[in-house]
Design an enzyme around this catalytic site. Structure first.
Site, PDB file in Angstrom:
ATOM      1  N   GLY A  12       0.852  -1.198   0.000  1.00 40.32           N
ATOM      2  CA  GLY A  12       0.000   0.000   0.000  1.00 40.32           C
ATOM      3  C   GLY A  12       0.883   1.241   0.000  1.00 40.32           C
ATOM      4  CB  VAL A  78       2.356 -11.950   6.000  1.00 41.16           C
ATOM      5  CG1 VAL A  78       2.918 -12.060   7.409  1.00 41.16           C
ATOM      6  CG2 VAL A  78       3.493 -11.791   5.000  1.00 41.16           C
ATOM      7  CD  GLU A 174     -13.535  12.083  -0.895  1.00 38.12           C
ATOM      8  OE1 GLU A 174     -13.145  10.918  -1.065  1.00 38.12           O
ATOM      9  OE2 GLU A 174     -12.767  13.062  -0.916  1.00 38.12           O
ATOM     10  CG  ASP A 303      -4.419   3.212   7.453  1.00 37.88           C
ATOM     11  OD1 ASP A 303      -3.874   4.327   7.558  1.00 37.88           O
ATOM     12  OD2 ASP A 303      -5.418   3.003   6.741  1.00 37.88           O
ATOM     13  CB  ALA A 318      -2.664   8.462   1.638  1.00 35.74           C
ATOM     14  CD  GLN A 319       1.067  13.372   2.148  1.00 35.62           C
ATOM     15  OE1 GLN A 319       2.172  13.351   2.666  1.00 35.62           O
ATOM     16  NE2 GLN A 319       0.897  13.392   0.856  1.00 35.62           N
TER      17      GLN A 319
HETATM   18  C1  LIG Z   1     -12.404   4.372   0.672  1.00 36.80           C
HETATM   19  C2  LIG Z   1     -11.208   5.044   1.279  1.00 36.80           C
HETATM   20  C3  LIG Z   1     -10.966   6.389   1.013  1.00 36.80           C
HETATM   21  C4  LIG Z   1      -9.850   7.024   1.562  1.00 36.80           C
HETATM   22  N1  LIG Z   1      -9.623   8.341   1.262  1.00 36.80           N
HETATM   23  C5  LIG Z   1      -8.501   8.950   1.718  1.00 36.80           C
HETATM   24  C6  LIG Z   1      -8.188  10.273   1.343  1.00 36.80           C
HETATM   25  O1  LIG Z   1      -8.942  10.931   0.621  1.00 36.80           O
HETATM   26  N2  LIG Z   1      -7.024  10.817   1.808  1.00 36.80           N
HETATM   27  C7  LIG Z   1      -6.168  10.112   2.607  1.00 36.80           C
HETATM   28  O2  LIG Z   1      -5.117  10.614   2.984  1.00 36.80           O
HETATM   29  N3  LIG Z   1      -6.444   8.854   2.994  1.00 36.80           N
HETATM   30  C8  LIG Z   1      -7.579   8.251   2.560  1.00 36.80           C
HETATM   31  N4  LIG Z   1      -7.868   6.964   2.932  1.00 36.80           N
HETATM   32  C9  LIG Z   1      -6.956   6.285   3.875  1.00 36.80           C
HETATM   33  C10 LIG Z   1      -5.718   5.784   3.154  1.00 36.80           C
HETATM   34  O3  LIG Z   1      -6.074   5.086   1.992  1.00 36.80           O
HETATM   35  C11 LIG Z   1      -4.960   4.913   4.121  1.00 36.80           C
HETATM   36  O4  LIG Z   1      -4.585   5.705   5.214  1.00 36.80           O
HETATM   37  C12 LIG Z   1      -3.717   4.324   3.463  1.00 36.80           C
HETATM   38  O5  LIG Z   1      -4.093   3.461   2.412  1.00 36.80           O
HETATM   39  C13 LIG Z   1      -2.880   3.563   4.486  1.00 36.80           C
HETATM   40  O6  LIG Z   1      -1.780   3.029   3.836  1.00 36.80           O
HETATM   41  P1  LIG Z   1      -1.136   1.671   4.345  1.00 36.80           P
HETATM   42  O7  LIG Z   1       0.044   1.438   3.459  1.00 36.80           O
HETATM   43  O8  LIG Z   1      -0.952   1.711   5.800  1.00 36.80           O
HETATM   44  O9  LIG Z   1      -2.240   0.585   4.086  1.00 36.80           O
HETATM   45  P2  LIG Z   1      -2.932   0.131   2.703  1.00 36.80           P
HETATM   46  O10 LIG Z   1      -2.821   1.205   1.679  1.00 36.80           O
HETATM   47  O11 LIG Z   1      -4.276  -0.344   3.096  1.00 36.80           O
HETATM   48  O12 LIG Z   1      -2.039  -1.078   2.252  1.00 36.80           O
HETATM   49  C14 LIG Z   1      -1.951  -2.272   2.970  1.00 36.80           C
HETATM   50  C15 LIG Z   1      -1.441  -3.334   2.011  1.00 36.80           C
HETATM   51  O13 LIG Z   1      -1.126  -4.476   2.776  1.00 36.80           O
HETATM   52  C16 LIG Z   1      -1.612  -5.625   2.118  1.00 36.80           C
HETATM   53  N5  LIG Z   1      -1.856  -6.631   3.154  1.00 36.80           N
HETATM   54  C17 LIG Z   1      -2.677  -6.534   4.216  1.00 36.80           C
HETATM   55  N6  LIG Z   1      -2.608  -7.634   4.980  1.00 36.80           N
HETATM   56  C18 LIG Z   1      -1.707  -8.450   4.377  1.00 36.80           C
HETATM   57  C19 LIG Z   1      -1.188  -9.741   4.686  1.00 36.80           C
HETATM   58  N7  LIG Z   1      -1.591 -10.414   5.765  1.00 36.80           N
HETATM   59  N8  LIG Z   1      -0.303 -10.290   3.847  1.00 36.80           N
HETATM   60  C20 LIG Z   1       0.106  -9.618   2.745  1.00 36.80           C
HETATM   61  N9  LIG Z   1      -0.337  -8.397   2.407  1.00 36.80           N
HETATM   62  C21 LIG Z   1      -1.229  -7.812   3.216  1.00 36.80           C
HETATM   63  C22 LIG Z   1      -2.871  -5.155   1.426  1.00 36.80           C
HETATM   64  O14 LIG Z   1      -3.214  -5.986   0.331  1.00 36.80           O
HETATM   65  C23 LIG Z   1      -2.468  -3.753   0.987  1.00 36.80           C
HETATM   66  O15 LIG Z   1      -1.897  -3.735  -0.293  1.00 36.80           O
HETATM   67  C24 LIG Z   1      -8.969   6.305   2.401  1.00 36.80           C
HETATM   68  C25 LIG Z   1      -9.221   4.953   2.666  1.00 36.80           C
HETATM   69  C26 LIG Z   1     -10.319   4.337   2.103  1.00 36.80           C
HETATM   70  C27 LIG Z   1     -10.576   2.869   2.393  1.00 36.80           C
END
Ligand SMILES: Cc1cc2nc3c(=O)[nH]c(=O)nc-3n(C[C@H](O)[C@H](O)[C@H](O)COP(=O)(O)OP(=O)(O)OC[C@H]3O[C@@H](n4cnc5c(N)ncnc54)[C@H](O)[C@@H]3O)c2cc1C
Length: 438
Positions: A12, A78, A174, A303, A318-319
């Site tokens: 992500g 994982v 949204e 997250d 996301a930031q």
């Molecule tokens: C509908 C929606 C709208 C959003 N809008 C905004 C916005 O406008 N602005 C903003 O800043 N944020 C927004 N967010 C929040 C933002 O998307 C998250 O904060 C961000 O994606 C977090 O990034 P991350 O890398 O922690 O997790 P993620 O982007 O969720 O990535 C996690 C990754 O880990 C993988 N994964 C999970 N568990 C496992 C496992 N056991 N084994 C292998 N892989 C695994 C998943 O497949 C995924 O690819 C939004 C979220 C959603 C759901």
């Protein structure tokens, strides 16, 4: 001597940023994700409302790293971590719980839906977290209009054309705005028996205002805009019940065949894998260098991590994920090449935005608070900039320009996956013969 091994779990925002920061590191980097794509979650609602196609908001992780020679991408889930043996366990279609050893580990596994203890709601109110969720929501929305057009009893149209979104945070707002524009613009000439513009869109939240993280002024502006678009905003009451016929809120039943959950999120089980301290939501408590106490080789970012800054927990956006991932990658790089470590992590908040329908957004950055068309242009530019590849940026830009001018949407297909067909095989519908009287 073999190179140090860095395992990143999750492709992500956080995992991707970490892997990129390790691009020039003399290490073997292994990025493991259970999907083969990096998903731009902030635009999921646009897939759900047929504005964009799934391939416009997701990119194969493998292709992102095709030129980063030290990085191997593995498709696998994982399932656990052994801190003592320094390995993660990975399952795929062929193999279960295969151990893969690491010297440095970055867990960036994100979050999923939380139904606040009401997991029974999940069956009737799917969430919006993955591409499959967005496609399923799109199917349900488009199908509701098809069923209403085919339905000869007009008294059933209202239930079929009532769409409920539970959760008035950025995703719910949204989605509600986009749905309102979709039904009142794109679909307006397409049906003969029903008037798509008569669709009822209800946004429900127990909070007293929409867009909780924004200032009261912007929250009010967003609510007014939603109401102008015809969205019914019901605040101050939690949903008591959800079933196949709709929801019950504040003792009132609102009949609907399409309820979408846009409320809470729950972190991945990283805290359970590590058996370490978590916050109340279950996110792993990390230190200022984003590592787990007592384990300088284990980083948790995005997250699924919990870190306070200026006395407040960092938000799940996301930031934060991108900056955290980049920091973890840089810290590991400096350890491997023998450079001094960077200063403790400090999140730089560039601001928050949410779009409400066509040509209107709210933007909050430090002391700046704006709403309207200018904020919408900024929102569009920022989202384009953060898409994973330039081809996606061009494709989404052209699609948005086309939709803005014509009102037409890119992806209005109802695609049934196996088991979801509109008409179920006869044996599943009824055990009795179809022509029972003969
Ligand atoms: C509908 C929606 C709208 C959003 N809008 C905004 C916005 O406008 N602005 C903003 O800043 N944020 C927004 N967010 C929040 C933002 O998307 C998250 O904060 C961000 O994606 C977090 O990034 P991350 O890398 O922690 O997790 P993620 O982007 O969720 O990535 C996690 C990754 O880990 C993988 N994964 C999970 N568990 C496992 C496992 N056991 N084994 C292998 N892989 C695994 C998943 O497949 C995924 O690819 C939004 C979220 C959603 C759901």
């Amino acid at each position: 001597m073999s190179k140090p091994k860095v395992i990143i779990v999750g492709g992500g925002f956080a995992g991707l940023a970490a892997a990129k920061a390790l691009g020039s590191t003399p290490a073997e980097v292994i990025l493991i994700d259970r999907t083969n794509h990096h998903l731009f979650q902030p635009l999921l609602y646009q897939v759900a409302t047929a504005a964009l196609t799934p391939s416009q908001i997701a990119t194969p992780i493998r292709s992102i790293f095709r030129n980063q020679k030290n990085t191997t991408v593995i498709l696998g889930e994982v399932t656990g971590v052994d801190k003592a043996q320094k390995c993660v366990f990975v399952s795929d279609a062929d193999r279960q719980n295969v151990p893969i050893a690491y010297d440095h580990l970055i867990l960036a596994t994100g979050a999923s839906h939380s139904y606040f203890g009401h997991n029974e709601f999940a069956e009737y109110a799917p969430g919006l977290k993955s591409l499959a969720d967005a496609e399923a929501a799109r199917n349900r929305i488009l199908q509701a209009f098809e069923l209403a057009e085919a339905e000869e009893d007009p008294s059933r149209h209202r239930d079929l054309l009532t769409f409920i979104l539970v959760g008035a945070g950025p995703t719910g707002v949204e989605m509600a705005g986009a749905l309102a524009v979709f039904v009142r613009t794109t679909l307006k000439s397409d049906f003969r028996r029903i008037n798509p513009a008569s669709a009822r869109i209800v946004l429900v939240d127990m909070a007293p205002r929409v867009l909780g993280p924004f200032s009261e002024t912007l929250s009010k502006a967003a609510k007014q805009r939603l109401e102008k678009l015809g969205v019914e905003v019901r605040l101050g009451h939690s949903v008591d019940h959800i079933d196949a016929d709709g929801i019950v809120v504040a003792g009132e039943r609102i009949a609907s065949k399409t309820v979408i959950w846009t409320a809470g999120v729950a972190p991945s089980p990283a805290g359970k894998w590590l058996n370490v301290e978590t916050d109340r939501a279950g996110r792993v408590r990390i230190q200022k260098d984003l590592t787990v106490p007592g384990h300088p080789e284990i980083f948790v970012v995005g997250d699924t991590a919990s870190l306070d800054q200026n006395g407040k927990p960092l938000p799940g956006v996301a930031q934060v994920a991108m900056q955290g991932g980049r920091y973890a990658g840089k810290l590991i790089h400096s350890r491997i090449v023998g450079n001094p470590p960077p200063a403790p992590f400090s999140y730089f908040d560039k601001g928050t935005m949410a779009v409400v329908g066509k040509g209107f957004a709210v933007l909050q950055s430090w002391k700046v608070q704006v709403s309207g068309f200018g904020a919408w242009l900024t929102w569009a530019a920022v989202h384009l900039q953060f898409l994973a590849t330039s081809s996606l940026r061009l494709s989404v830009f052209l699609q948005w320009a086309w939709t803005y001018v014509t009102g037409q949407r890119g992806d209005r297909l109802i695609v049934y996956h196996h088991g979801e067909e509109l008409v179920k095989p006869v044996a599943e519908v009824s055990a009795k013969p179809v022509f029972a009287g003969k």
